[in-house]
Design a protein around this motif. Structure first.
Motif, PDB file in Angstrom:
ATOM      1  N   TYR A  86       0.838  -1.193   0.000  1.00  0.00           N
ATOM      2  CA  TYR A  86       0.000   0.000   0.000  1.00  0.00           C
ATOM      3  C   TYR A  86       0.875   1.246   0.000  1.00  0.00           C
ATOM      4  O   TYR A  86       1.838   1.344   0.767  1.00  0.00           O
ATOM      5  N   THR A  87       0.532   2.184  -0.879  1.00  0.00           N
ATOM      6  CA  THR A  87       1.274   3.434  -0.992  1.00  0.00           C
ATOM      7  C   THR A  87       0.928   4.349   0.182  1.00  0.00           C
ATOM      8  O   THR A  87       0.013   4.053   0.960  1.00  0.00           O
ATOM      9  N   GLU A  89      -0.637   7.036   0.027  1.00  0.00           N
ATOM     10  CA  GLU A  89      -2.026   7.462  -0.167  1.00  0.00           C
ATOM     11  C   GLU A  89      -3.022   6.335   0.083  1.00  0.00           C
ATOM     12  O   GLU A  89      -4.222   6.550   0.095  1.00  0.00           O
ATOM     13  N   GLY A  91      -3.169   3.403  -1.838  1.00  0.00           N
ATOM     14  CA  GLY A  91      -3.472   2.636  -3.040  1.00  0.00           C
ATOM     15  C   GLY A  91      -2.761   1.293  -3.039  1.00  0.00           C
ATOM     16  O   GLY A  91      -1.576   1.207  -2.747  1.00  0.00           O
ATOM     17  N   VAL A  93      -0.874  -1.880  -4.586  1.00  0.00           N
ATOM     18  CA  VAL A  93      -0.058  -2.314  -5.719  1.00  0.00           C
ATOM     19  C   VAL A  93       0.167  -3.812  -5.499  1.00  0.00           C
ATOM     20  O   VAL A  93       0.705  -4.218  -4.470  1.00  0.00           O
ATOM     21  N   ASP A 110      -0.568  -2.080 -10.861  1.00  0.00           N
ATOM     22  CA  ASP A 110      -0.794  -0.833 -10.126  1.00  0.00           C
ATOM     23  C   ASP A 110      -2.082  -0.134 -10.566  1.00  0.00           C
ATOM     24  O   ASP A 110      -2.284   1.038 -10.283  1.00  0.00           O
ATOM     25  N   ARG A 112      -5.020  -0.194  -9.452  1.00  0.00           N
ATOM     26  CA  ARG A 112      -5.887   0.265  -8.366  1.00  0.00           C
ATOM     27  C   ARG A 112      -5.289   1.444  -7.604  1.00  0.00           C
ATOM     28  O   ARG A 112      -5.905   1.954  -6.689  1.00  0.00           O
ATOM     29  N   ASP A 113      -4.096   1.849  -7.975  1.00  0.00           N
ATOM     30  CA  ASP A 113      -3.409   2.970  -7.325  1.00  0.00           C
ATOM     31  C   ASP A 113      -3.655   4.234  -8.141  1.00  0.00           C
ATOM     32  O   ASP A 113      -3.193   4.343  -9.276  1.00  0.00           O
ATOM     33  N   TYR A 115      -2.381   7.061  -8.047  1.00  0.00           N
ATOM     34  CA  TYR A 115      -1.169   7.800  -8.401  1.00  0.00           C
ATOM     35  C   TYR A 115      -0.114   6.899  -9.026  1.00  0.00           C
ATOM     36  O   TYR A 115       1.045   7.263  -9.113  1.00  0.00           O
ATOM     37  N   GLY A 116      -0.510   5.703  -9.462  1.00  0.00           N
ATOM     38  CA  GLY A 116       0.430   4.756 -10.059  1.00  0.00           C
ATOM     39  C   GLY A 116       0.838   5.170 -11.457  1.00  0.00           C
ATOM     40  O   GLY A 116       0.415   6.195 -11.992  1.00  0.00           O
TER      41      GLY A 116
END
Length: 156
Positions: A86-87, A89, A91, A93, A110, A112-113, A115-116
């Protein structure tokens, strides 16, 4: 009548060909299996319940599954693991690693992220797992001898 049957066969072929492919993998016993279906929106709790190794900013869940994968790779035994990182933010990965006893096939997603990179799902093949130390002194497991640039790392 022949035209109707031919048209029906073509439509069935097209519909069948458009169905999503579920990645077949090999479990530690050498039996083909699939990764569990990803439950949306794939938050950390859902990922953990699905059996994923979950990597958050403040720690790891299901770390035993990662250690089992490492042990199987070191013994050259087929194995698989899904790691959801999880990032900042929040999201997800997703990395699905499948080891066949010789190489590791990794699928990176990625999509679902927010900002990916926007690449969605990509694959890579690597020959092993090593460790590196960051400038801050943290140690990470990384894939080695990859066909493409390696973008996978997980805290040791």
């Amino acid at each position: 009548m022949r035209k109707c049957i031919l048209t029906l066969c073509i439509w069935i072929g097209l519909l069948t060909g458009c169905n999503p492919i579920h990645q077949q993998t090999i479990d530690s016993g050498g039996v083909m299996t699939s990764f569990p279906v990803i439950i949306e929106p794939h938050n950390p709790e859902q990922a953990e319940q699905s059996g994923d190794v979950v990597v958050l900013m403040n720690g790891m869940r299901n770390g035993d599954k990662w250690r089992t994968f490492l042990k199987n790779v070191s013994k050259e035994q087929p194995s698989q693991v899904r790691v959801t990182q999880y990032t900042i933010e929040g999201g997800p990965v997703i990395h699905e690693l499948v080891y066949d006893g010789k190489v590791i096939q990794i699928t990176y997603d990625d999509s679902r992220d927010m900002y990916g990179s926007g690449q969605g799902e990509t694959t890579n093949t690597c020959k092993g797992i090593g460790t590196i130390k960051s400038e801050q002194g943290r140690t990470f497991h990384v894939l080695t001898d990859c066909e493409k640039e390696n973008i996978f790392s997980i805290p040791k």
